[in-house]
Design a protein around this motif. Sequence first.
Motif, mmCIF file in Angstrom:
data_model
loop_
_atom_site.group_PDB
_atom_site.id
_atom_site.type_symbol
_atom_site.label_atom_id
_atom_site.label_comp_id
_atom_site.label_asym_id
_atom_site.label_seq_id
_atom_site.Cartn_x
_atom_site.Cartn_y
_atom_site.Cartn_z
ATOM 1 N N ASN A 211 -5.147 4.726 -5.605
ATOM 2 C CA ASN A 211 -5.892 6.355 -6.195
ATOM 3 C C ASN A 211 -6.850 6.067 -6.929
ATOM 4 O O ASN A 211 -8.047 6.407 -6.304
ATOM 5 N N LYS A 212 -7.488 5.319 -7.726
ATOM 6 C CA LYS A 212 -8.545 5.147 -8.332
ATOM 7 C C LYS A 212 -9.401 5.204 -7.663
ATOM 8 O O LYS A 212 -10.577 5.304 -7.570
ATOM 9 N N LYS A 213 -9.876 3.901 -6.768
ATOM 10 C CA LYS A 213 -10.529 3.879 -5.453
ATOM 11 C C LYS A 213 -10.499 5.357 -4.860
ATOM 12 O O LYS A 213 -11.490 4.838 -3.920
ATOM 13 N N GLU A 214 -9.546 5.886 -4.823
ATOM 14 C CA GLU A 214 -9.869 6.665 -3.602
ATOM 15 C C GLU A 214 -9.600 6.663 -1.862
ATOM 16 O O GLU A 214 -10.139 7.389 -1.084
ATOM 17 N N LEU A 215 -8.711 5.240 -2.230
ATOM 18 C CA LEU A 215 -8.517 5.066 -0.333
ATOM 19 C C LEU A 215 -7.756 5.683 -0.507
ATOM 20 O O LEU A 215 -7.192 5.842 0.855
ATOM 21 N N VAL A 216 -6.887 5.760 -0.817
ATOM 22 C CA VAL A 216 -5.154 6.995 -0.731
ATOM 23 C C VAL A 216 -4.576 8.225 -1.501
ATOM 24 O O VAL A 216 -5.523 7.970 -3.018
ATOM 25 N N THR A 217 -5.084 9.105 -1.256
ATOM 26 C CA THR A 217 -5.066 10.426 -2.472
ATOM 27 C C THR A 217 -3.606 10.770 -3.058
ATOM 28 O O THR A 217 -3.491 11.310 -4.216
ATOM 29 N N GLU A 218 -2.766 10.257 -2.431
ATOM 30 C CA GLU A 218 -1.006 10.791 -2.216
ATOM 31 C C GLU A 218 -0.820 10.401 -3.451
ATOM 32 O O GLU A 218 -0.750 8.441 -3.571
ATOM 33 N N LYS A 219 0.104 10.064 -4.752
ATOM 34 C CA LYS A 219 0.455 9.259 -5.139
ATOM 35 C C LYS A 219 1.716 8.522 -4.805
ATOM 36 O O LYS A 219 2.808 9.661 -5.751
ATOM 37 N N TYR A 220 2.813 7.921 -4.682
ATOM 38 C CA TYR A 220 3.834 7.052 -3.793
ATOM 39 C C TYR A 220 4.428 6.980 -4.955
ATOM 40 O O TYR A 220 3.988 6.270 -6.248
ATOM 41 N N ASN A 221 5.607 6.883 -4.813
ATOM 42 C CA ASN A 221 6.403 6.673 -6.202
ATOM 43 C C ASN A 221 6.803 5.323 -5.335
ATOM 44 O O ASN A 221 7.381 5.147 -4.170
ATOM 45 N N TYR A 222 7.655 4.466 -5.476
ATOM 46 C CA TYR A 222 8.453 3.206 -5.892
ATOM 47 C C TYR A 222 9.134 3.295 -5.036
ATOM 48 O O TYR A 222 9.361 2.879 -4.133
ATOM 49 N N GLU A 223 10.364 4.732 -5.036
ATOM 50 C CA GLU A 223 11.307 4.818 -4.068
ATOM 51 C C GLU A 223 10.884 5.330 -2.484
ATOM 52 O O GLU A 223 11.712 5.481 -2.132
ATOM 53 N N ASP A 224 9.227 5.731 -3.005
ATOM 54 C CA ASP A 224 9.314 6.331 -2.054
ATOM 55 C C ASP A 224 8.719 5.554 -0.754
ATOM 56 O O ASP A 224 8.699 5.169 0.359
ATOM 57 N N ILE A 225 8.315 4.050 -0.993
ATOM 58 C CA ILE A 225 7.488 2.996 -0.223
ATOM 59 C C ILE A 225 9.035 1.839 -0.450
ATOM 60 O O ILE A 225 8.539 0.925 0.687
ATOM 61 N N VAL A 226 9.886 1.983 -1.347
ATOM 62 C CA VAL A 226 10.895 0.692 -1.313
ATOM 63 C C VAL A 226 11.805 1.194 -0.711
ATOM 64 O O VAL A 226 12.334 2.103 -1.282
ATOM 65 N N SER A 227 12.495 0.004 0.220
ATOM 66 C CA SER A 227 13.851 0.133 0.307
ATOM 67 C C SER A 227 14.975 -0.791 -0.204
ATOM 68 O O SER A 227 14.660 -1.752 -0.729
ATOM 69 N N ASP A 228 16.354 -0.332 -0.665
ATOM 70 C CA ASP A 228 16.854 -0.926 -1.273
ATOM 71 C C ASP A 228 18.341 -1.836 0.135
ATOM 72 O O ASP A 228 19.418 -2.033 -0.041
ATOM 73 N N ILE A 229 17.304 -2.009 1.283
ATOM 74 C CA ILE A 229 18.639 -3.149 1.869
ATOM 75 C C ILE A 229 19.105 -4.009 1.552
ATOM 76 O O ILE A 229 20.509 -4.317 1.903
ATOM 77 N N LEU A 230 18.473 -4.804 0.321
ATOM 78 C CA LEU A 230 18.732 -5.768 -0.684
ATOM 79 C C LEU A 230 19.819 -5.415 -1.477
ATOM 80 O O LEU A 230 20.963 -6.838 -1.159
ATOM 81 N N THR A 231 19.718 -4.753 -1.382
ATOM 82 C CA THR A 231 20.927 -4.390 -2.695
ATOM 83 C C THR A 231 22.320 -3.843 -2.589
ATOM 84 O O THR A 231 23.123 -3.458 -2.390
ATOM 85 N N LYS A 232 21.991 -3.447 -0.980
ATOM 86 C CA LYS A 232 22.976 -2.090 -0.594
ATOM 87 C C LYS A 232 24.059 -3.043 0.370
ATOM 88 O O LYS A 232 24.171 -4.204 0.700
#
Length: 290
Positions: free
Chosen positions: A269-290
């Motif tokens: 975000n700071k480098k303006e390479l990505v504009t969205e601030k994705y949350n951890y939950e948006d990008i990380v799958s809990d497949i390992l813990t389910k």
Amino acid sequence: SCTPHYCWSLADNTKTETLKIGLMPDIDSIPFIIAQEKGYFKEEGVDVELQYFKSAMDRDSALQSGNLDGGVSDMLAAGFAKAGGFNVKITSSTNGNYCLIAGTGNTAKSLAEMKGQNISVSKNTIIEFVLDEMLAQNNMTEADINKTVIPQIPTRLDGAVLPEPMGSIAVKNGSYLVNSSEAMKINPGVMVFTNDSVENKKEAIKAMYRAYDKAIEYLNSTPQEEYMDLVIETAGLPPATKDALVMPKYMKAALPEKSDWDKSINWLNKKELVTEKYNYEDIVSDILTK
């Protein structure tokens, strides 16, 4: 007989799902090579096809064109993919290490002593991110050093950030290890899978991780000379790896730390390479813990 996604064994008539995994010539690929070689994937009932790439760009292209289910990657690449409209999920962290090396003849023994020097990075990648994190942890900024972008290497290069095993090879050849992502507890290396694969091949991915963990147990309890030749040949690592690299203590598959994702997305975000601030939950799958 085989269709693109399933192979039937004539003997027991069970179907095995196939996962295509993209690997790079680095230490994160080693557990997969061992799992394949030792038959751990087969034991867990999953068919894994390993594909090797020389560049992250080629790996990402293969992922986005549907030729891979997943691959060894990093948080920055995952952020770029999501911002580009390609839905990937981070499924676990990996053990990659990035080394800040002072070139031969350079007397600097710390990052502070490298002030004003030329340090080579590949721009907008995990390499540059690691250097920026090292600078921040040393109360320094980009202005304190001169970032030189590979391949535009100047005649006098003072240092570079290199992935393992390239870092260890450089040290073996007379360079000095100034710092490392491992020492600074910077962990942006991850495994990613396409959203499609996470949704439709859940059991296969879980089976792959069970085999991966078996490979970790093997690696952590076996002298590296017993498997190094195989790994070098399979992954296309430089032969010098054999004498230069001391293998890390691998961790079993686990979800990455939220703080590591926050640092990565903040940097993008700071480098303006990505504009969205994705949350951890948006990008990380809990497949390992389910």
